[in-house]
Motif scaffolding. Structure first.
Motif, PDB file in Angstrom:
ATOM      1  N   UNK A 228      58.181 -93.611  71.997  1.00  0.00           N
ATOM      2  CA  UNK A 228      59.403 -94.405  71.926  1.00  0.00           C
ATOM      3  C   UNK A 228      60.574 -93.728  72.630  1.00  0.00           C
ATOM      4  N   UNK A 229      60.634 -92.411  72.538  1.00  0.00           N
ATOM      5  CA  UNK A 229      61.728 -91.685  73.174  1.00  0.00           C
ATOM      6  C   UNK A 229      61.786 -91.897  74.669  1.00  0.00           C
ATOM      7  N   UNK A 230      60.630 -92.030  75.309  1.00  0.00           N
ATOM      8  CA  UNK A 230      60.603 -92.257  76.762  1.00  0.00           C
ATOM      9  C   UNK A 230      61.067 -93.665  77.115  1.00  0.00           C
ATOM     10  N   UNK A 231      60.749 -94.635  76.246  1.00  0.00           N
ATOM     11  CA  UNK A 231      61.111 -96.021  76.524  1.00  0.00           C
ATOM     12  C   UNK A 231      62.582 -96.304  76.246  1.00  0.00           C
ATOM     13  N   UNK A 232      63.163 -95.562  75.320  1.00  0.00           N
ATOM     14  CA  UNK A 232      64.547 -95.839  74.910  1.00  0.00           C
ATOM     15  C   UNK A 232      65.534 -94.805  75.425  1.00  0.00           C
ATOM     16  N   UNK A 233      65.157 -94.084  76.451  1.00  0.00           N
ATOM     17  CA  UNK A 233      66.011 -93.002  76.948  1.00  0.00           C
ATOM     18  C   UNK A 233      67.389 -93.505  77.373  1.00  0.00           C
ATOM     19  N   UNK A 234      67.448 -94.699  77.977  1.00  0.00           N
ATOM     20  CA  UNK A 234      68.745 -95.228  78.421  1.00  0.00           C
ATOM     21  C   UNK A 234      69.679 -95.494  77.246  1.00  0.00           C
ATOM     22  N   UNK A 235      69.102 -95.882  76.111  1.00  0.00           N
ATOM     23  CA  UNK A 235      69.913 -96.163  74.930  1.00  0.00           C
ATOM     24  C   UNK A 235      70.181 -94.907  74.103  1.00  0.00           C
ATOM     25  N   UNK A 236      69.210 -93.988  74.091  1.00  0.00           N
ATOM     26  CA  UNK A 236      69.312 -92.789  73.260  1.00  0.00           C
ATOM     27  C   UNK A 236      69.001 -91.564  74.122  1.00  0.00           C
ATOM     28  N   UNK A 237      69.975 -91.069  74.880  1.00  0.00           N
ATOM     29  CA  UNK A 237      69.716 -89.937  75.786  1.00  0.00           C
ATOM     30  C   UNK A 237      69.213 -88.691  75.065  1.00  0.00           C
ATOM     31  N   UNK A 238      69.778 -88.376  73.897  1.00  0.00           N
ATOM     32  CA  UNK A 238      69.330 -87.202  73.144  1.00  0.00           C
ATOM     33  C   UNK A 238      68.375 -87.653  72.041  1.00  0.00           C
ATOM     34  N   UNK A 239      67.174 -88.020  72.467  1.00  0.00           N
ATOM     35  CA  UNK A 239      66.200 -88.559  71.525  1.00  0.00           C
ATOM     36  C   UNK A 239      65.784 -87.554  70.449  1.00  0.00           C
ATOM     37  N   UNK A 240      65.524 -86.291  70.771  1.00  0.00           N
ATOM     38  CA  UNK A 240      65.144 -85.337  69.716  1.00  0.00           C
ATOM     39  C   UNK A 240      66.183 -85.238  68.605  1.00  0.00           C
ATOM     40  N   UNK A 241      67.456 -85.235  68.976  1.00  0.00           N
ATOM     41  CA  UNK A 241      68.510 -85.158  67.962  1.00  0.00           C
ATOM     42  C   UNK A 241      68.539 -86.426  67.112  1.00  0.00           C
ATOM     43  N   UNK A 242      68.343 -87.586  67.755  1.00  0.00           N
ATOM     44  CA  UNK A 242      68.335 -88.846  67.019  1.00  0.00           C
ATOM     45  C   UNK A 242      67.161 -88.894  66.051  1.00  0.00           C
ATOM     46  N   UNK A 243      65.974 -88.485  66.528  1.00  0.00           N
ATOM     47  CA  UNK A 243      64.787 -88.498  65.662  1.00  0.00           C
ATOM     48  C   UNK A 243      64.982 -87.562  64.475  1.00  0.00           C
ATOM     49  N   UNK A 244      65.565 -86.406  64.720  1.00  0.00           N
ATOM     50  CA  UNK A 244      65.805 -85.460  63.629  1.00  0.00           C
ATOM     51  C   UNK A 244      66.805 -86.028  62.623  1.00  0.00           C
ATOM     52  N   UNK A 245      67.852 -86.667  63.146  1.00  0.00           N
ATOM     53  CA  UNK A 245      68.879 -87.243  62.276  1.00  0.00           C
ATOM     54  C   UNK A 245      68.318 -88.360  61.413  1.00  0.00           C
ATOM     55  N   UNK A 247      65.037 -88.813  60.728  1.00  0.00           N
ATOM     56  CA  UNK A 247      63.903 -88.390  59.914  1.00  0.00           C
ATOM     57  C   UNK A 247      62.549 -88.883  60.358  1.00  0.00           C
ATOM     58  N   UNK A 248      62.325 -89.024  61.687  1.00  0.00           N
ATOM     59  CA  UNK A 248      60.976 -89.367  62.133  1.00  0.00           C
ATOM     60  C   UNK A 248      60.550 -88.474  63.293  1.00  0.00           C
ATOM     61  N   UNK A 249      59.251 -88.468  63.561  1.00  0.00           N
ATOM     62  CA  UNK A 249      58.646 -87.625  64.585  1.00  0.00           C
ATOM     63  C   UNK A 249      59.183 -88.005  65.959  1.00  0.00           C
ATOM     64  N   UNK A 250      59.669 -87.046  66.757  1.00  0.00           N
ATOM     65  CA  UNK A 250      60.164 -87.365  68.109  1.00  0.00           C
ATOM     66  C   UNK A 250      59.099 -88.014  68.995  1.00  0.00           C
ATOM     67  N   UNK A 251      57.813 -87.796  68.667  1.00  0.00           N
ATOM     68  CA  UNK A 251      56.736 -88.349  69.480  1.00  0.00           C
ATOM     69  C   UNK A 251      56.266 -89.713  68.961  1.00  0.00           C
ATOM     70  N   UNK A 252      57.020 -90.308  68.078  1.00  0.00           N
ATOM     71  CA  UNK A 252      56.622 -91.552  67.447  1.00  0.00           C
ATOM     72  C   UNK A 252      56.494 -92.687  68.453  1.00  0.00           C
ATOM     73  N   UNK A 253      55.584 -93.622  68.167  1.00  0.00           N
ATOM     74  CA  UNK A 253      55.464 -94.846  68.953  1.00  0.00           C
ATOM     75  C   UNK A 253      56.063 -96.013  68.172  1.00  0.00           C
ATOM     76  N   UNK A 254      56.310 -97.095  68.869  1.00  0.00           N
ATOM     77  CA  UNK A 254      57.103 -98.193  68.314  1.00  0.00           C
ATOM     78  C   UNK A 254      56.557 -98.724  66.998  1.00  0.00           C
ATOM     79  N   UNK A 255      55.242 -98.948  66.914  1.00  0.00           N
ATOM     80  CA  UNK A 255      54.698 -99.617  65.728  1.00  0.00           C
ATOM     81  C   UNK A 255      54.764 -98.739  64.478  1.00  0.00           C
TER      82      UNK A 255
END
Length: 446
Positions: A228-245, A247-255
């Motif tokens: 998901x982080x690769x697909x939403x990069x334009x919306x969420x540039x700092x994906x690792x920080x967002x995932x940590x905030x 509470x989900x795995x940075x490598x998570x997929x959409x479903x």
């Protein structure tokens, strides 16, 4: 209806089932009765049936005492229903359900949707009849089993997709039972399933920007195998920080994300605005006499708390089709939360006149500017909340930039629908709009 009876009727009315139209006719009467039982139809209900065919469900719905609107695309079948089920409570409409203006059902007090949706158009029909806000209180639908599984899917399952989340954002979906192919003539190539869909209460899930939610979900499911982080990069540039905030795995997929996690992600991308009520109780309003002359100024909290006479504006915005834009008030409003109101409205503040307030409210609530025409002035009364109200009319096609702190959602409606809606469901509207509507007979100018 027996299999042989169905075949005989189709032959008599010269209908050869068309696969491209999804014409598969249900012949199991017990199943038909069971399906209709699931909508709990009563004499007070207005039942809309999509694709009635030979009336396998229609007759049982009429037997419940309900009014029934049967929308049938095939003219031969529509004519058969009129002859076969002569009943004052039945309206057979020869039309394509995809062209139905669902907004017109707001003029009915209680609407339920019933249908065996043709497989070829089920997605489009669902999106049309489930478009939020909807006047329909309950849906019982027979769908291709694969589609039913998608609608009712839970997170982290193969059936969970963008459609799942877009529907479940506003509705609860319950899979009721599977339906084998052998109960239809002709027999379809796949099995079906029946689902029951009920609207969520608007406050059941957290506030969010629905348009942004839909954009993120569609983007996230565009390539399911990608993280998901690769697909939403334009919306969420700092994906690792967002995932940590969140509470989900940075490598998570959409479903893998739940509906609530998608909402949290939406609010992370675009935080909710702070509702102004926490800031404006001390705003100063002119307090006026019975002739609308200013006596003195007082804080908002005192004006409302003591029910003092004050000033307000209501603006009705029309488009070129003659439809009026109504807003649904935010759930956080101190008065009339989640009720439908004028396009924009607000109080006249200290140092403002009515015209200045009207233009300010348009900018603040809808993000637009347009020429306004003054229609009438309503006297202060209990019906207006002790507000003198100047009513304005303007024209704009949108789109609008809705102030999410003030407005839950909004939509254009034909004036005739609004009038019928107010009669059928008066509790849906803020009192101020009702008074403005009655006083202006809100129809756009030529």
């Amino acid at each position: 209806m027996k299999v042989s009876d169905t075949v005989t009727i189709l032959r008599e009315i010269r209908v050869s089932p068309v696969k491209s139209l999804g014409q598969n006719f249900l012949h199991d009467r017990n199943l038909s009765r069971w399906i209709v039982d699931q909508i709990d139809a009563t004499k007070e209900d207005y039942v809309v049936e999509v694709g009635p065919g030979l009336g396998a469900l229609t007759g049982f719905a009429l037997a419940k005492g309900s009014q029934v609107l049967a929308i049938e695309k095939d003219g031969r079948l529509a004519e058969y229903l009129r002859r076969h089920l002569p009943d004052d409570r039945l309206e057979v409409r020869h039309a394509d359900a995809l062209q139905t203006d669902v907004r017109t059902f707001f003029t009915k007090e209680k609407v339920k949707l019933l249908g065996n949706l043709p497989y070829y158009a089920s997605s489009q029909l669902l999106l049309r009849f489930l478009e939020y806000p909807s006047p329909i209180s309950l849906y019982v639908l027979m769908l291709q089993k694969e589609m039913a599984n998608r609608l009712s899917a839970a997170p982290s399952t193969k059936d969970c997709g963008a459609l799942t989340l877009l529907v479940q954002l506003h509705y609860r979906v319950e899979a009721l039972r599977k339906v084998p192919a052998n109960v239809f003539i002709p027999r379809p190539e796949v099995d079906s399933a029946i689902v029951r869909i009920t609207p969520r209460h608007p406050t059941e899930l957290p506030e969010r920007d629905d348009e942004l939610f839909a954009a993120l979900v569609r983007r996230g499911f565009a390539q399911r195998r990608k993280q998901l982080g690769n697909l939403l990069h334009d919306h969420v540039p700092d994906w690792p920080a967002a995932a940590d905030s969140l509470g989900f795995d940075p490598k998570v997929r959409a479903e893998a994300l739940s509906l609530e996690q998608w909402i949290a992600l939406t609010n992370h991308v675009r935080p909710l605005p702070v509702h102004p009520l926490s800031q404006n109780d001390s705003e100063s309003f002119p307090v006026v006499d019975e002739a609308d002359h200013i006596l003195y100024h007082a804080p908002r909290a005192k004006v409302h708390g003591d029910n003092l006479r004050h000033r307000a504006v209501h603006i009705l915005i029309f488009n070129k089709k003659g439809e009026v834009f109504l807003q649904k008030r935010s759930r956080s409003k101190d008065r009339h939360p989640l009720l439908w109101d004028s396009s924009a409205a607000g109080h006249v503040e200290a140092g403002e006149d009515y015209n200045e307030t009207a233009n300010r409210e348009l900018r603040e609530e809808l993000g637009i500017e347009t020429q306004l025409e003054k229609l009438t002035k309503l006297p202060a009364s209990d019906r207006t909340g002790q507000e003198f109200i100047e009513v304005y009319r303007g024209f704009h096609e949108g789109p609008f930039k809705l102030n999410r702190a003030e407005i839950e959602t909004g939509r254009f409606f034909p004036p005739a629908v609004v009038s019928g809606w107010m009669k059928a469901r008066p509790g849906d509207f803020a009192p101020g709009l009702v008074e403005c509507w009655k006083a202006t007979v809100a129809t756009p100018r030529d």
